[in-house]
Every structure is written in C-alpha cells, then in structure tokens.
Motif scaffolding. Structure first.
Motif, PDB file in Angstrom:
ATOM      1  N   ALA B   1     -20.646  56.574 -29.650  1.00  0.00           N
ATOM      2  CA  ALA B   1     -21.601  57.502 -30.261  1.00  0.00           C
ATOM      3  C   ALA B   1     -20.883  58.540 -31.128  1.00  0.00           C
ATOM      4  N   ARG B   2     -19.683  58.983 -30.651  1.00  0.00           N
ATOM      5  CA  ARG B   2     -18.911  60.218 -31.103  1.00  0.00           C
ATOM      6  C   ARG B   2     -18.351  59.461 -32.421  1.00  0.00           C
ATOM      7  N   LEU B   3     -17.577  58.239 -32.475  1.00  0.00           N
ATOM      8  CA  LEU B   3     -17.211  57.554 -33.580  1.00  0.00           C
ATOM      9  C   LEU B   3     -18.171  57.445 -34.835  1.00  0.00           C
ATOM     10  N   LYS B   4     -19.442  56.980 -34.319  1.00  0.00           N
ATOM     11  CA  LYS B   4     -20.503  56.850 -35.368  1.00  0.00           C
ATOM     12  C   LYS B   4     -20.423  58.274 -36.169  1.00  0.00           C
ATOM     13  N   ARG B   5     -20.745  59.193 -35.249  1.00  0.00           N
ATOM     14  CA  ARG B   5     -20.903  60.623 -35.761  1.00  0.00           C
ATOM     15  C   ARG B   5     -19.759  61.113 -36.877  1.00  0.00           C
ATOM     16  N   GLN B   6     -18.594  60.862 -36.264  1.00  0.00           N
ATOM     17  CA  GLN B   6     -17.457  61.275 -37.157  1.00  0.00           C
ATOM     18  C   GLN B   6     -17.568  60.417 -38.433  1.00  0.00           C
ATOM     19  N   MET B   7     -17.882  59.411 -38.319  1.00  0.00           N
ATOM     20  CA  MET B   7     -18.078  58.089 -39.526  1.00  0.00           C
ATOM     21  C   MET B   7     -19.159  58.758 -40.471  1.00  0.00           C
ATOM     22  N   PHE B   8     -20.021  59.298 -39.912  1.00  0.00           N
ATOM     23  CA  PHE B   8     -21.318  59.567 -40.852  1.00  0.00           C
ATOM     24  C   PHE B   8     -20.819  60.868 -41.203  1.00  0.00           C
ATOM     25  N   ILE B   9     -20.171  61.766 -40.758  1.00  0.00           N
ATOM     26  CA  ILE B   9     -19.796  63.180 -41.112  1.00  0.00           C
ATOM     27  C   ILE B   9     -18.674  62.842 -42.474  1.00  0.00           C
ATOM     28  N   ARG B  10     -17.768  61.905 -42.117  1.00  0.00           N
ATOM     29  CA  ARG B  10     -16.757  61.623 -43.340  1.00  0.00           C
ATOM     30  C   ARG B  10     -17.344  60.988 -44.246  1.00  0.00           C
ATOM     31  N   ASP B  11     -18.440  60.339 -44.156  1.00  0.00           N
ATOM     32  CA  ASP B  11     -19.401  59.803 -45.701  1.00  0.00           C
ATOM     33  C   ASP B  11     -19.945  60.945 -46.348  1.00  0.00           C
ATOM     34  N   ARG B  12     -20.369  62.007 -45.334  1.00  0.00           N
ATOM     35  CA  ARG B  12     -21.112  63.013 -46.056  1.00  0.00           C
ATOM     36  C   ARG B  12     -19.959  63.718 -46.917  1.00  0.00           C
ATOM     37  N   LEU B  13     -18.787  64.055 -46.317  1.00  0.00           N
ATOM     38  CA  LEU B  13     -17.983  64.983 -46.998  1.00  0.00           C
ATOM     39  C   LEU B  13     -17.204  64.350 -48.275  1.00  0.00           C
ATOM     40  N   GLU B  14     -17.159  62.859 -48.112  1.00  0.00           N
ATOM     41  CA  GLU B  14     -16.727  62.145 -49.264  1.00  0.00           C
ATOM     42  C   GLU B  14     -17.805  62.476 -50.368  1.00  0.00           C
ATOM     43  N   GLU B  15     -18.851  62.388 -49.950  1.00  0.00           N
ATOM     44  CA  GLU B  15     -20.196  62.396 -51.200  1.00  0.00           C
ATOM     45  C   GLU B  15     -20.156  64.123 -51.741  1.00  0.00           C
ATOM     46  N   ASP B  16     -19.924  64.731 -50.799  1.00  0.00           N
ATOM     47  CA  ASP B  16     -19.738  66.316 -51.177  1.00  0.00           C
ATOM     48  C   ASP B  16     -18.586  66.333 -52.299  1.00  0.00           C
ATOM     49  N   LYS B  17     -17.511  65.738 -51.995  1.00  0.00           N
ATOM     50  CA  LYS B  17     -16.397  65.840 -52.885  1.00  0.00           C
ATOM     51  C   LYS B  17     -16.871  65.476 -54.447  1.00  0.00           C
ATOM     52  N   VAL B  18     -17.132  64.469 -54.201  1.00  0.00           N
ATOM     53  CA  VAL B  18     -18.089  63.861 -55.366  1.00  0.00           C
ATOM     54  C   VAL B  18     -18.988  64.641 -56.167  1.00  0.00           C
ATOM     55  N   ALA B  19     -19.639  65.212 -55.320  1.00  0.00           N
ATOM     56  CA  ALA B  19     -21.100  66.094 -56.099  1.00  0.00           C
ATOM     57  C   ALA B  19     -20.656  67.497 -56.093  1.00  0.00           C
ATOM     58  N   LYS B  20     -19.417  67.813 -56.099  1.00  0.00           N
ATOM     59  CA  LYS B  20     -19.062  69.268 -56.220  1.00  0.00           C
ATOM     60  C   LYS B  20     -19.711  69.856 -57.555  1.00  0.00           C
ATOM     61  N   LEU B  66     -36.442  71.558 -48.986  1.00  0.00           N
ATOM     62  CA  LEU B  66     -34.957  71.775 -49.215  1.00  0.00           C
ATOM     63  C   LEU B  66     -34.258  70.457 -49.055  1.00  0.00           C
ATOM     64  N   ASN B  67     -34.669  69.742 -47.709  1.00  0.00           N
ATOM     65  CA  ASN B  67     -34.020  68.565 -47.339  1.00  0.00           C
ATOM     66  C   ASN B  67     -34.279  67.647 -48.247  1.00  0.00           C
ATOM     67  N   ALA B  68     -35.502  67.328 -48.823  1.00  0.00           N
ATOM     68  CA  ALA B  68     -36.006  66.302 -49.825  1.00  0.00           C
ATOM     69  C   ALA B  68     -35.148  66.486 -50.870  1.00  0.00           C
ATOM     70  N   LEU B  69     -34.580  67.411 -51.278  1.00  0.00           N
ATOM     71  CA  LEU B  69     -33.585  67.615 -52.426  1.00  0.00           C
ATOM     72  C   LEU B  69     -32.307  66.812 -52.379  1.00  0.00           C
ATOM     73  N   HIS B  70     -31.910  66.685 -51.188  1.00  0.00           N
ATOM     74  CA  HIS B  70     -30.731  65.875 -50.895  1.00  0.00           C
ATOM     75  C   HIS B  70     -29.630  66.292 -51.481  1.00  0.00           C
ATOM     76  N   LYS B  71     -29.428  67.685 -51.039  1.00  0.00           N
ATOM     77  CA  LYS B  71     -28.210  68.195 -51.547  1.00  0.00           C
ATOM     78  C   LYS B  71     -27.247  68.386 -50.263  1.00  0.00           C
ATOM     79  N   HIS B  72     -26.207  68.450 -50.647  1.00  0.00           N
ATOM     80  CA  HIS B  72     -25.075  68.351 -49.447  1.00  0.00           C
ATOM     81  C   HIS B  72     -24.866  69.915 -48.849  1.00  0.00           C
ATOM     82  N   TYR B  73     -25.764  70.447 -48.398  1.00  0.00           N
ATOM     83  CA  TYR B  73     -25.896  71.817 -47.804  1.00  0.00           C
ATOM     84  C   TYR B  73     -26.298  71.876 -46.543  1.00  0.00           C
ATOM     85  N   LYS B  74     -25.865  72.757 -45.642  1.00  0.00           N
ATOM     86  CA  LYS B  74     -26.702  73.143 -44.438  1.00  0.00           C
ATOM     87  C   LYS B  74     -27.718  74.180 -44.877  1.00  0.00           C
ATOM     88  N   TYR B  75     -28.716  74.390 -44.273  1.00  0.00           N
ATOM     89  CA  TYR B  75     -29.843  75.394 -44.600  1.00  0.00           C
ATOM     90  C   TYR B  75     -30.154  76.363 -43.490  1.00  0.00           C
TER      91      TYR B  75
END
Lengths: 158, 146
Positions: B1-20, B66-75
């Motif tokens: 479960a921890r691995l899955k979580r890490q991979m999920f977060i890693r994907d979000r971080l990569e998307e964030d770099k693209v969408a900066k 805000l979540n529906a806007l699908h932006k890479h932020y915590k609110y």
C-alpha cells in the motif's frame, strides 16, 4: 626455500579482468553513473517527513503567545488591533520557523474581534494529506476582545 | 500500500512539473467562492442553530468545485460567519510558502454597497492554494478588515 608470494594489487587486478573481457573500465564507470541518475529521476518521493511536526508541542506555545500579547489590551480600536493581529501572526510564524522542520509550509491565521456578545462561528475544510498535514487552533477571550489563532502545516514531498 | 501511495504521489509531482506554467485564473476562483456563499446565505437571517450547517455546506461546496478544476494544489478553506453589528473584526494571515507557486484568495460577503440585501450576517472566506512541489522560501502577510 619458497619464493615470497606475489602481493595482489587489487585495483589493477580488477581493471585487468575487465580488460581481458573486452570491457573498458572507464565505460563501466560512466554506465554506473547513468544508472544512478536514472534511479534518482524516477525515484519514489519521500512521503514521510524526516522531522515530523508534533502538534502537542505547538499548542501550548501558541496559547501562551496569544495570552502574552493580548492580556494587557483594554479597549478595542480598529487600527491598533490591525497592527496587533499582524504582530501576533508574525510572532507565531517565527516560533514555528525556529523549530527548524524542513519541507514544511506554515500558514497562520489570526482573527481579533470586539466582544459584544454577537454570534460568531469559524469553520475550515482542507483537501490534503491527512498523514502529514496538521492544523492547530487556539482561542483567547477577554471582556473586550476575542482572538482566534489557527495554524495549518503542510508537508512537501520529494 | 505504501508503494502504491508513493507511486501515485510521484505521478502527481511529474504532472505538476509539466503543468507549472499554467496560471491560476483569479476571477474564476473568486466567483466560485462568492457563488458558494450566496448559495447558502443569500436571503437568510442570522440563526444561531443554522450557522454550523451553513459553514459546513459553504466549505464543502468550495472544496468540491475547486477539486473539479483538476489543478495540482492542496486546498485549505476557512469560513467565518459573524452577526452583523457595529463591532469590527480584523483577520490576518502570516504564511511561509513560495510566493510564486502558492496563493491566498479571500472573499467577504456582502462586499460593497449594493451587493446583497442581507443586513444581519457577514461571511468571510479565505482560501489557501498550496502547490505540491514548490519549496517554501518567502514570508508573506495579509490583512482583512470586516
């Protein structure tokens, strides 16, 4: 008498083995570096913080700073209170920064109002990582004023 | 479960770099916040029993939209509802984050002279948008007066 045993020079021996098998030792070194870089790039992010923020330590400090700043205030004046709230917020942020927890973002909110018996209610909703992100809120009430301080702490990955 | 979580977060971080380079549309976000408040409080008088429900609903609609806007932020959304009297209130935020990547939005209702015929309640919303991957660098302070 037997001749003395030849001492093995390990470094040269290793490169000799590589040379004998047709691999250049330097090429191997570059390959290893590339693999290490690739690993870094696709490395899984560090989820759990190295120095976690503990809420229990912070609660008391926040309450005490609020008390210390506001106990001596007698009347509510708009301009004075605006300055006061700013100093309180910045002090709380200073205290939290001094705890020196890297990769944490700190958000401090301070609300000061005139206490004349009117109804007031504050609420918050957060979309975050509940394992690593926390909040603390403290209140201070006197005859003339009320003050509420909430602190949100958010952790960054990598 | 921890691995899955890490991979999920890693994907979000990569998307964030693209969408900066995507910029936040200020008007859109402020309109969402005001719409959330007006949906709840527009024509209602101040009732102490209903206030917690109002706050819950306002914050939840905000976060959902805000979540529906699908932006890479915590609110983080905070809402205060105050009974309208001659008393004043001051609200300050002091934060330590990255000024380029993270932002604070506020909405006071009723704001201005003509908006809202409500004479008994005042509402103040603050929204923190925190990006995943930008390190905190600068101090930032902000005051609001009701």
């Amino acid at each position: 008498r037997r001749p003395p045993r030849a001492t093995l020079d390990r470094s040269s021996a290793a490169s000799d083995v590589y040379k004998r098998n047709g691999i250049n030792a330097e090429y191997m070194g570059i390959q290893i570096e590339e693999m290490a870089e690739k690993k870094k790039a696709t490395a899984l992010p560090i989820i759990a913080p190295a120095k976690p923020f503990k809420i229990s330590e912070i609660k008391n400090t926040i309450k005490e700073t609020l008390k210390a700043q506001l106990q001596s205030e007698k009347g509510y004046k708009q301009e004075d209170m605006a300055k006061k709230s700013k100093t309180i917020a910045e002090e709380i942020r200073k205290v939290l920064k001094n705890l020196n927890k890297p990769r944490y973002k700190i958000m401090v909110q301070v609300t000061i109002g005139h206490n004349i018996g009117q109804g007031i209610r504050m609420g918050a909703r957060c979309l975050w990582d509940s394992k690593n992100d926390h909040y603390v809120s403290e209140t201070f009430v006197s005859e003339q004023l009320y003050a509420v301080a909430t602190v949100f702490i958010v952790y960054l990955y990598q | 479960a921890r691995l899955k979580r890490q991979m999920f977060i890693r994907d979000r971080l990569e998307e964030d770099k693209v969408a900066k380079e995507e910029k936040i549309n200020q008007d859109e976000i402020e309109s969402i916040m005001i719409a959330a408040i007006e949906g709840e409080i527009k024509d209602c008088q101040y009732e102490e029993k209903k206030v917690p429900q109002w706050i819950n609903n306002i914050c939840e609609t905000c976060v959902l939209k805000l979540n529906a806007l699908h932006k890479h932020y915590k609110y983080i959304v905070t809402c205060t509802i105050v009974q309208k009297t001659y008393a004043g209130a001051v609200h300050t935020t002091a934060s330590y984050f990255d000024v380029a990547g993270d932002s604070i939005f506020t909405a006071i209702w009723p704001g201005g002279k003509g908006q809202g015929a409500n004479k008994t309640t005042q509402c103040m919303l603050t929204l923190f948008m925190i990006s995943y991957a930008m390190e905190p660098k600068q101090n930032h302070a902000f005051t609001l007066i009701l």
